[in-house]
Design an enzyme around this catalytic site. Structure first.
Site, PDB file in Angstrom:
ATOM      1  N   LYS A 150     -22.937 -36.608  -4.393  1.00 29.18           N
ATOM      2  CA  LYS A 150     -22.110 -36.630  -3.067  1.00 29.18           C
ATOM      3  C   LYS A 150     -22.891 -34.404  -2.054  1.00 29.18           C
ATOM      4  O   LYS A 150     -22.146 -34.161  -1.109  1.00 29.18           O
ATOM      5  CB  LYS A 150     -20.575 -35.721  -3.352  1.00 29.18           C
ATOM      6  CG  LYS A 150     -19.371 -36.649  -3.710  1.00 29.18           C
ATOM      7  CD  LYS A 150     -18.279 -36.669  -4.456  1.00 29.18           C
ATOM      8  CE  LYS A 150     -17.682 -37.459  -5.578  1.00 29.18           C
ATOM      9  NZ  LYS A 150     -17.121 -36.896  -6.129  1.00 29.18           N
ATOM     10  N   ASP A 196     -33.170 -29.048  -9.979  1.00 27.93           N
ATOM     11  CA  ASP A 196     -32.540 -27.797 -11.427  1.00 27.93           C
ATOM     12  C   ASP A 196     -33.558 -28.648 -13.091  1.00 27.93           C
ATOM     13  O   ASP A 196     -35.314 -28.243 -12.431  1.00 27.93           O
ATOM     14  CB  ASP A 196     -30.864 -27.872 -12.012  1.00 27.93           C
ATOM     15  CG  ASP A 196     -31.025 -27.096 -13.404  1.00 27.93           C
ATOM     16  OD1 ASP A 196     -31.661 -25.991 -13.324  1.00 27.93           O
ATOM     17  OD2 ASP A 196     -30.267 -27.305 -13.622  1.00 27.93           O
TER      18      ASP A 196
HETATM   19  P1  IMP Z   1     -31.792 -32.655 -12.389  1.00 30.19           P
HETATM   20  O1  IMP Z   1     -31.925 -33.431 -12.133  1.00 30.19           O
HETATM   21  O2  IMP Z   1     -31.516 -31.735 -12.800  1.00 30.19           O
HETATM   22  O3  IMP Z   1     -32.897 -31.266 -11.038  1.00 30.19           O
HETATM   23  O4  IMP Z   1     -30.111 -31.487 -11.654  1.00 30.19           O
HETATM   24  C1  IMP Z   1     -29.645 -31.889  -9.947  1.00 30.19           C
HETATM   25  C2  IMP Z   1     -28.218 -32.395 -10.273  1.00 30.19           C
HETATM   26  O5  IMP Z   1     -27.635 -31.478 -11.417  1.00 30.19           O
HETATM   27  C3  IMP Z   1     -28.160 -31.627  -8.636  1.00 30.19           C
HETATM   28  O6  IMP Z   1     -27.520 -32.648  -7.620  1.00 30.19           O
HETATM   29  C4  IMP Z   1     -26.247 -31.068  -8.972  1.00 30.19           C
HETATM   30  O7  IMP Z   1     -25.472 -32.385  -8.783  1.00 30.19           O
HETATM   31  C5  IMP Z   1     -26.123 -30.568 -10.141  1.00 30.19           C
HETATM   32  N1  IMP Z   1     -26.607 -28.918 -10.457  1.00 30.19           N
HETATM   33  C6  IMP Z   1     -27.929 -28.296 -10.883  1.00 30.19           C
HETATM   34  N2  IMP Z   1     -27.809 -26.900 -11.038  1.00 30.19           N
HETATM   35  C7  IMP Z   1     -26.281 -26.766 -10.425  1.00 30.19           C
HETATM   36  C8  IMP Z   1     -25.601 -25.317 -10.451  1.00 30.19           C
HETATM   37  O8  IMP Z   1     -26.182 -24.326  -9.934  1.00 30.19           O
HETATM   38  N3  IMP Z   1     -24.452 -25.634  -9.269  1.00 30.19           N
HETATM   39  C9  IMP Z   1     -24.200 -27.212  -9.050  1.00 30.19           C
HETATM   40  N4  IMP Z   1     -24.962 -28.000  -9.370  1.00 30.19           N
HETATM   41  C10 IMP Z   1     -25.738 -28.003 -10.447  1.00 30.19           C
END
Ligand code: IMP
Ligand code: MG
Length: 177
Positions: free
Chosen positions: A42, A101
């Site tokens: 979302k 992230d």
């Molecule tokens: P990745 O797969 O670790 O790169 O994560 C991306 C997902 O983690 C994002 O689409 C968010 O849903 C969640 N996420 C990572 N950091 C944050 C944050 O600081 N606040 C809220 N959601 C986060």
């Protein structure tokens, strides 16, 4: 709700400037193409809606809901909860997400669209938290780079709350500790 945020990282005005700049860049880079924007739900909302208002070339839009898990491999795997209906074969795809992230979600999604024979797969994220990176991934369009803190607002949630804040801020520690 606003009181649950410690520090505003990006104001409403900052976010407007970011979507204006990215919209112009994408419009220029894809000037002779008709890309398909694919928003990851979302969190892509409202970033994608504001971005689209600044895209001046013909384009299509679709949405997908995925969740990524960390398995035995650091890359993890992805589960499609709701898929797109667009056929992306030979299309220029632009994946839009809220934040990169660890890099797992975006790199797995990129791989998925390459497997579906997209002509090109380009990544666009509103935020980048480089300190969190586990998987290397090339995100071409980034709105802003932020420190390794948990942020909410403008689509980003904590337990499904705060997505409706019109700015992005650092969530107070006491809320999730
Ligand atoms: P990745 O797969 O670790 O790169 O994560 C991306 C997902 O983690 C994002 O689409 C968010 O849903 C969640 N996420 C990572 N950091 C944050 C944050 O600081 N606040 C809220 N959601 C986060
Ligand atoms: Mg997300």
């Amino acid at each position: 709700m606003t009181n649950d945020v410690d520090k505003v990282l990006l104001s409403k005005e900052d976010l407007e400037n970011i979507t204006k700049k990215l919209g112009a860049e994408i419009s220029r880079d894809f000037a002779d193409k008709t890309p398909v924007f694919i928003g990851l739900l979302k969190g892509c909302n409202p970033f994608l809606s504001d971005l689209l208002k600044n895209v001046t070339i013909p384009c299509e839009v679709d949405y997908m809901k995925v969740s990524s898990y960390v398995g035995t491999e650091s890359k993890g795997s992805i589960t499609i909860i709701n898929d797109i209906t667009t056929n992306v074969k030979d299309r220029d795809v632009i994946i839009v997400d809220d934040i990169v992230d660890t890099g797992r979600t975006t790199s797995l999604i990129k791989h998925l669209f390459e497997q579906r024979d997209a002509k090109s797969v380009t990544l666009c994220c509103m935020l980048d938290k480089p300190e969190g990176r586990v998987v290397e991934v090339n995100v071409k369009y980034i709105g802003s780079t932020i420190p390794n803190e948990f942020v909410v607002g403008y689509g980003l949630d904590y337990n499904e709350l705060y997505r409706n804040l019109p700015f992005i801020g650092v969530l107070k520690r006491e809320i999730y500790n």
